[in-house]
Motif scaffolding. Structure first.
Motif, mmCIF file in Angstrom:
data_model
loop_
_atom_site.group_PDB
_atom_site.id
_atom_site.type_symbol
_atom_site.label_atom_id
_atom_site.label_comp_id
_atom_site.label_asym_id
_atom_site.label_seq_id
_atom_site.Cartn_x
_atom_site.Cartn_y
_atom_site.Cartn_z
ATOM 1 N N ASN A 38 0.837 -1.390 -0.100
ATOM 2 C CA ASN A 38 0.111 -0.038 0.053
ATOM 3 C C ASN A 38 0.907 1.272 0.250
ATOM 4 O O ASN A 38 2.109 0.873 0.499
ATOM 5 N N HIS A 39 0.647 2.671 -0.402
ATOM 6 C CA HIS A 39 1.360 3.203 -0.799
ATOM 7 C C HIS A 39 0.689 4.926 0.330
ATOM 8 O O HIS A 39 0.324 5.818 -0.923
ATOM 9 N N GLY A 40 0.697 4.171 1.871
ATOM 10 C CA GLY A 40 0.240 6.420 2.213
ATOM 11 C C GLY A 40 1.236 6.992 2.969
ATOM 12 O O GLY A 40 2.163 6.145 1.461
ATOM 13 N N ALA A 74 1.660 -0.540 6.613
ATOM 14 C CA ALA A 74 1.432 -1.577 6.680
ATOM 15 C C ALA A 74 1.075 -2.303 7.097
ATOM 16 O O ALA A 74 0.886 -3.870 6.068
#
Length: 99
Positions: A38-40, A74
């Motif tokens: 995921n790309h937070g 993540a």
């Protein structure tokens, strides 16, 4: 870019259940850019800090801390591998960042 190893490598338990060992910002950046789930916000900071460490604009330890924060974001447990053959225990992804 020159690889600068971390003083203490990290072992990360991936969401599929296997463990991967990361020894420095190069290993971490490769994983972040090609396999990260995921790309937070913390992911983007880790990518930036790992790139900066490889360009000698940031310390490797700052990149390591950012990678740990991305693992927490993540929900991927990690362990600090202090000795090559020492057993490591996985830290919970709920560990809070120290300020």
């Amino acid at each position: 870019m020159k690889e600068i190893p971390w003083r203490v490598p990290l072992s990360v338990k991936l969401q599929i259940g296997i463990e991967r060992r990361f020894c420095g910002p190069y290993d971490a950046l490769d994983f972040l850019e090609h396999e990260w789930p995921n790309h937070g916000r913390r992911f983007h900071r880790a990518v930036r800090d790992c790139r900066a460490a490889l360009s000698s604009l940031q310390t490797a330890e700052v990149a390591r801390r950012s990678f740990i924060d991305a693992c927490i974001e993540a929900s991927m447990p990690f362990a600090e591998a202090r000795r090559k053959h020492a057993p490591v225990s996985m830290k919970s992804a709920s560990v809070r960042r120290r300020h």
